[in-house]
Design a protein around this motif. Sequence first.
Motif, PDB file in Angstrom:
ATOM      1  N   THR A   1       0.851  -1.187   0.000  1.00 16.22           N
ATOM      2  CA  THR A   1       0.000   0.000   0.000  1.00 16.22           C
ATOM      3  C   THR A   1       0.889   1.241   0.000  1.00 16.22           C
ATOM      4  OG1 THR A   1      -0.102   0.316   2.401  1.00 16.22           O
ATOM      5  CG2 THR A   1      -1.668  -1.258   1.429  1.00 16.22           C
ATOM      6  N   PRO A   2       0.373   2.382  -0.462  1.00 11.30           N
ATOM      7  CA  PRO A   2       1.173   3.608  -0.398  1.00 11.30           C
ATOM      8  C   PRO A   2       1.545   3.973   1.034  1.00 11.30           C
ATOM      9  CG  PRO A   2      -1.095   4.047  -1.132  1.00 11.30           C
ATOM     10  CD  PRO A   2      -0.904   2.586  -1.170  1.00 11.30           C
ATOM     11  N   LEU A   3       0.680   3.634   1.986  1.00  8.25           N
ATOM     12  CA  LEU A   3       1.006   3.912   3.383  1.00  8.25           C
ATOM     13  C   LEU A   3       2.265   3.160   3.797  1.00  8.25           C
ATOM     14  CD1 LEU A   3      -1.465   4.186   6.324  1.00  8.25           C
ATOM     15  CD2 LEU A   3       0.557   2.772   6.573  1.00  8.25           C
ATOM     16  N   HIS A   4       2.384   1.892   3.396  1.00 11.23           N
ATOM     17  CA  HIS A   4       3.589   1.117   3.711  1.00 11.23           C
ATOM     18  C   HIS A   4       4.825   1.746   3.070  1.00 11.23           C
ATOM     19  CE1 HIS A   4       0.783  -2.586   4.136  1.00 11.23           C
ATOM     20  NE2 HIS A   4       1.099  -2.145   5.333  1.00 11.23           N
ATOM     21  N   VAL A   5       4.689   2.162   1.805  1.00 13.05           N
ATOM     22  CA  VAL A   5       5.822   2.767   1.103  1.00 13.05           C
ATOM     23  C   VAL A   5       6.313   3.998   1.859  1.00 13.05           C
ATOM     24  CG1 VAL A   5       6.529   3.938  -1.023  1.00 13.05           C
ATOM     25  CG2 VAL A   5       5.102   1.884  -1.141  1.00 13.05           C
ATOM     26  N   LEU A   6       5.383   4.846   2.294  1.00 11.98           N
ATOM     27  CA  LEU A   6       5.750   6.064   3.025  1.00 11.98           C
ATOM     28  C   LEU A   6       6.344   5.735   4.388  1.00 11.98           C
ATOM     29  CD1 LEU A   6       2.581   8.172   2.160  1.00 11.98           C
ATOM     30  CD2 LEU A   6       4.893   8.496   1.233  1.00 11.98           C
ATOM     31  N   LEU A   7       5.861   4.680   5.008  1.00 17.75           N
ATOM     32  CA  LEU A   7       6.368   4.297   6.327  1.00 17.75           C
ATOM     33  C   LEU A   7       7.846   3.911   6.252  1.00 17.75           C
ATOM     34  CD1 LEU A   7       5.451   3.829   9.286  1.00 17.75           C
ATOM     35  CD2 LEU A   7       4.990   1.451   8.644  1.00 17.75           C
ATOM     36  N   PHE A   8       8.240   3.241   5.178  1.00 16.41           N
ATOM     37  CA  PHE A   8       9.636   2.828   5.036  1.00 16.41           C
ATOM     38  C   PHE A   8      10.529   3.979   4.611  1.00 16.41           C
ATOM     39  CE2 PHE A   8       7.921  -1.349   5.355  1.00 16.41           C
ATOM     40  CZ  PHE A   8       8.986  -2.172   5.724  1.00 16.41           C
ATOM     41  N   GLY A   9       9.983   4.896   3.794  1.00 15.71           N
ATOM     42  CA  GLY A   9      10.821   5.970   3.286  1.00 15.71           C
ATOM     43  C   GLY A   9      11.999   5.406   2.527  1.00 15.71           C
ATOM     44  N   ASP A  10      13.140   6.077   2.615  1.00 12.94           N
ATOM     45  CA  ASP A  10      14.342   5.560   1.957  1.00 12.94           C
ATOM     46  C   ASP A  10      15.414   5.186   2.967  1.00 12.94           C
ATOM     47  OD1 ASP A  10      15.110   8.027   2.865  1.00 12.94           O
ATOM     48  OD2 ASP A  10      15.544   8.888   0.888  1.00 12.94           O
ATOM     49  N   ASP A  11      15.013   5.062   4.258  1.00 15.36           N
ATOM     50  CA  ASP A  11      16.033   4.793   5.272  1.00 15.36           C
ATOM     51  C   ASP A  11      15.690   3.642   6.213  1.00 15.36           C
ATOM     52  OD1 ASP A  11      13.930   6.110   6.461  1.00 15.36           O
ATOM     53  OD2 ASP A  11      15.178   7.527   7.587  1.00 15.36           O
ATOM     54  N   ILE A  12      14.539   2.973   6.034  1.00 18.03           N
ATOM     55  CA  ILE A  12      14.224   1.784   6.814  1.00 18.03           C
ATOM     56  C   ILE A  12      14.205   0.603   5.847  1.00 18.03           C
ATOM     57  CG2 ILE A  12      12.486   0.597   8.209  1.00 18.03           C
ATOM     58  CD1 ILE A  12      11.540   3.273   9.256  1.00 18.03           C
ATOM     59  N   ASP A  13      15.018  -0.394   6.123  1.00 15.84           N
ATOM     60  CA  ASP A  13      15.138  -1.531   5.207  1.00 15.84           C
ATOM     61  C   ASP A  13      14.168  -2.657   5.519  1.00 15.84           C
ATOM     62  OD1 ASP A  13      17.098  -0.306   3.782  1.00 15.84           O
ATOM     63  OD2 ASP A  13      18.760  -1.491   4.580  1.00 15.84           O
ATOM     64  N   MET A  14      13.909  -2.898   6.797  1.00 14.60           N
ATOM     65  CA  MET A  14      13.144  -4.087   7.167  1.00 14.60           C
ATOM     66  C   MET A  14      12.430  -3.850   8.488  1.00 14.60           C
ATOM     67  SD  MET A  14      14.615  -7.987   7.793  1.00 14.60           S
ATOM     68  CE  MET A  14      15.277  -8.110   6.137  1.00 14.60           C
ATOM     69  N   LEU A  15      11.184  -4.295   8.553  1.00 13.50           N
ATOM     70  CA  LEU A  15      10.398  -4.219   9.781  1.00 13.50           C
ATOM     71  C   LEU A  15       9.699  -5.552  10.019  1.00 13.50           C
ATOM     72  CD1 LEU A  15       8.558  -0.788   9.278  1.00 13.50           C
ATOM     73  CD2 LEU A  15      10.434  -1.220  10.894  1.00 13.50           C
ATOM     74  N   VAL A  16       9.602  -5.950  11.287  1.00 14.68           N
ATOM     75  CA  VAL A  16       8.638  -6.991  11.625  1.00 14.68           C
ATOM     76  C   VAL A  16       7.265  -6.460  11.258  1.00 14.68           C
ATOM     77  CG1 VAL A  16       7.482  -8.174  13.543  1.00 14.68           C
ATOM     78  CG2 VAL A  16       9.972  -8.041  13.489  1.00 14.68           C
ATOM     79  N   MET A  17       6.441  -7.301  10.625  1.00 15.36           N
ATOM     80  CA  MET A  17       5.075  -6.881  10.263  1.00 15.36           C
ATOM     81  C   MET A  17       4.184  -8.099  10.485  1.00 15.36           C
ATOM     82  SD  MET A  17       3.638  -3.991   9.195  1.00 15.36           S
ATOM     83  CE  MET A  17       4.861  -3.052   8.289  1.00 15.36           C
ATOM     84  N   THR A  18       3.664  -8.200  11.698  1.00 22.02           N
ATOM     85  CA  THR A  18       2.892  -9.372  12.084  1.00 22.02           C
ATOM     86  C   THR A  18       1.451  -8.991  12.379  1.00 22.02           C
ATOM     87  OG1 THR A  18       2.855 -11.271  13.608  1.00 22.02           O
ATOM     88  CG2 THR A  18       3.485  -9.158  14.536  1.00 22.02           C
ATOM     89  N   SER A  19       0.530  -9.884  12.084  1.00 26.63           N
ATOM     90  CA  SER A  19      -0.886  -9.599  12.328  1.00 26.63           C
ATOM     91  C   SER A  19      -1.119  -9.250  13.788  1.00 26.63           C
ATOM     92  CB  SER A  19      -1.740 -10.811  11.943  1.00 26.63           C
ATOM     93  OG  SER A  19      -1.626 -11.070  10.566  1.00 26.63           O
ATOM     94  N   ALA A  20      -1.965  -8.252  14.007  1.00 32.29           N
ATOM     95  CA  ALA A  20      -2.163  -7.742  15.367  1.00 32.29           C
ATOM     96  C   ALA A  20      -3.278  -8.459  16.116  1.00 32.29           C
ATOM     97  CB  ALA A  20      -2.451  -6.242  15.312  1.00 32.29           C
ATOM     98  N   ASN A  21      -3.619  -9.652  15.672  1.00 29.92           N
ATOM     99  CA  ASN A  21      -4.640 -10.393  16.418  1.00 29.92           C
ATOM    100  C   ASN A  21      -4.024 -11.029  17.654  1.00 29.92           C
ATOM    101  OD1 ASN A  21      -3.255 -12.044  14.379  1.00 29.92           O
ATOM    102  ND2 ASN A  21      -4.486 -13.716  15.188  1.00 29.92           N
ATOM    103  N   LEU A  22      -4.838 -11.184  18.689  1.00 31.15           N
ATOM    104  CA  LEU A  22      -4.405 -11.917  19.860  1.00 31.15           C
ATOM    105  C   LEU A  22      -4.466 -13.400  19.541  1.00 31.15           C
ATOM    106  CD1 LEU A  22      -6.285  -9.795  22.548  1.00 31.15           C
ATOM    107  CD2 LEU A  22      -3.982  -9.477  21.629  1.00 31.15           C
ATOM    108  N   SER A  23      -3.865 -14.216  20.366  1.00 31.17           N
ATOM    109  CA  SER A  23      -3.725 -15.642  20.088  1.00 31.17           C
ATOM    110  C   SER A  23      -5.059 -16.293  19.729  1.00 31.17           C
ATOM    111  CB  SER A  23      -3.118 -16.344  21.311  1.00 31.17           C
ATOM    112  OG  SER A  23      -2.973 -17.721  21.064  1.00 31.17           O
ATOM    113  N   ASP A  24      -5.077 -16.973  18.553  1.00 36.36           N
ATOM    114  CA  ASP A  24      -6.220 -17.773  18.100  1.00 36.36           C
ATOM    115  C   ASP A  24      -7.491 -16.947  17.868  1.00 36.36           C
ATOM    116  OD1 ASP A  24      -4.760 -20.171  18.137  1.00 36.36           O
ATOM    117  OD2 ASP A  24      -5.159 -20.455  20.266  1.00 36.36           O
ATOM    118  N   THR A  25      -7.352 -15.635  17.643  1.00 36.74           N
ATOM    119  CA  THR A  25      -8.522 -14.802  17.370  1.00 36.74           C
ATOM    120  C   THR A  25      -8.358 -14.147  16.000  1.00 36.74           C
ATOM    121  OG1 THR A  25      -7.556 -12.865  18.460  1.00 36.74           O
ATOM    122  CG2 THR A  25      -8.911 -14.338  19.815  1.00 36.74           C
ATOM    123  N   PRO A  26      -9.462 -13.659  15.391  1.00 33.63           N
ATOM    124  CA  PRO A  26      -9.359 -13.057  14.057  1.00 33.63           C
ATOM    125  C   PRO A  26      -8.550 -11.762  14.071  1.00 33.63           C
ATOM    126  CG  PRO A  26     -11.637 -13.610  14.606  1.00 33.63           C
ATOM    127  CD  PRO A  26     -10.851 -13.745  15.864  1.00 33.63           C
TER     128      PRO A  26
END
Length: 743
Positions: free
Chosen positions: A308-333
């Motif tokens: 998404t464009p939001l992701h592109v802007l979040l990284f900019g040109d100076d962040i190479d890698m981020l953890v990006m994990t689903s924000a659900n609690l254990s075993d929930t949607p």
Amino acid sequence: MSLNRAWIHIRGIVQGVGFRPFIHRLVRERDLHGTIKNSSSGVELELEGERAQLEAFIAELPRRAPKLAVIEEIETEYSDELKGFTDFQILSSKTEALRDTLISPDICICDDCLRELSDPKDRRYRYPFINCTNCGPRFTIIKDVPYDRVKTSMAAFPMCPDCDREYRDIENRRYHAQPDCCPVCGPEVFYLNAEGQRVEGDAIELARSTLKAGGIVAVKGLGGIHLACRCDEPEIAQTLRRRKQRDEKPFAVMCRNADCAAKGCELSDGERAVLEGFRRPIVLLKKREPGLWHISENAYVGVMLPYTPLHVLLFGDDIDMLVMTSANLSDTPMITGNDEAVRKLRGIADGFLLHNRDIQTRCDDSLGWVLDGKEYFARRSRGYVPFPVRMQRELPPILACGAEQKASFCLSRGAYVFPSQHIGDLKNMETFDCYTEQIAHFERLFDIHPKALVCDLHPDYLSTEYAAERAKQEGTALIRVQHHHAHLAACLADNLVEEKVIGLVWDGVGLGTDGTSWGAECLIGDYQGFERFGSIRPIPLIGGDLATKEIDRLAFALLREAGLEAGEIPNAGLYEKMVRAGLNCPLSSGIGRLFDGVAAILNIKTRCSYEGQGAVLLEAAATEDDGVFPIVLDGTPLRFDWREMIRALVKERDAGTEPGRLAARFMNTLIEMAVRQCVRAREASGLNTVALSGGSFQNLYVMKRLPERLSAEGFRVLRHRRVSANDEGLSLGQLMIAAACLP
């Protein structure tokens, strides 16, 4: 000059993908006149012109269609009765009694929008919701068909005059792009602190500052909310693990681009192509040792690129890698709502990067490997759903309800089968509610009214209870299908094969027709039925389901059955008493349990914090070794007696052979055992095709070697390509078996 009128009905993914502007250009080239409109079943045209030009126009449709369009069928009728069209007009959408259009999945930001996003002169410069007919949200914002703005989450954002002008300009890239918007009229992004209070300023820069400082940020995406943090400091990821109570299960990461991914992972040309493709799944890449161990403890790490464009802007040109994990609690949607995110993630997130465009449909990131240059799914979801699997014949309307783990469902209509997105494990009411909501959503979108419901044999699955109760209420036929037969049928359907085959179905558990737990099955069958030709010697599950977590219980069972000393295992005395008394020690032929038990014998893992962890780490530990332990096959069904293998493995272990070599030899032995079972099955049946299905075939060590060995023995090998090999893909097989049963 001979003039004709042509009525043309085009079915497929032809709405929201720039199809009508494409048609307009093609009409002008051919000097045709008439009308076009979206309908609930696709796109309808009425065109007048020379017959030769009309025929040439129709022939060019599939060759020149936009890349996101998928033309499934073109129906044409000619007439010499003219209406006298003098131009080309786009008419209002038409709603019909039968709605059978196809809907595009969500698509990553396109190159044109990416250029505008970074152009200071463009009016959408740094606007995180930039999109056009070639990219952006589709499935996650749609409420109903036909696909018009008023039936999406964008209905809350009336277009400004500039956007409206683009939307109505047939020459513009945003012509009839339903999510079209800009900073004046579209959604807005905002930033909240850890307490959920709004912070003034540039929301994306505030989030970037929090991330750079080592904080954890909840980020709202297309189909749900992620938790993001830096990858370069292990302590930061460990903080996220502690707060989220996810001690060992691997995280996915998002990289700024493929070159950044290649710094920490091996990256083939095929993997790069899938990673950079417009669907943007998470691709499981082999780690470069010893990097990223704090992200993933196994041999692979899941990597995706910004979509998404939001992701592109979040990284900019100076962040190479981020953890990006689903924000659900254990075993929930997955969490989708802003208020829900603040409420449930308080104490986990240090900040919230949210927006005010509603997520209509939850849709997790797709996940899988690239095998032989093609996707091999572990999870088929965003970017692929709700695109259907096309069969070779017409099917009655059926709802297949899946199983329990990695739950999904399938609905059929005509030659299409619509597999749902990833739902999750049906072990709580939150997930079950999401499951039933999505069934209703799919039935409404695709106008399907099932004449039969199909479910697993297991009576305690929530999916089975749902199917049985609904069938009773609606007076609909209910068909129960054995778990491993459904896996076999899913692989057949995935490959458009209808004949009888040999099926190797390996997984953790499934209720057999004899009331016992199966899971390492060599079947002979098709959609109409099956026979159980082979399996493995059953393994006592000491403590029942607890043995899948405390896998040293399985190690004890394997050692005891093999006549070996198991006293070094904690609680060995208690386990011995339980086995002798027959106290909660059901038998299982699940091959996943054999993997778990051997992982514990080799002391690779003795306690599991997530499903299949022992098997995953056993695969990760394997080194290069061609050795094979003794193989004993006997009985009816033809069972692999693993006791001799266990005795040989323990002897080698005690002699000092390293665990990695023993792990490889163990898997080599299973591969050779499977080949021998298939050879014996061929001798008995005359069949020469082998289908591979089940969650244990997500082991890439096995999947890179077993098909080669089977091919070397002259077998034709089928594997999954369009749906997952695990239980998520099982509902497709259920549906095809049910279709074969119905009159």
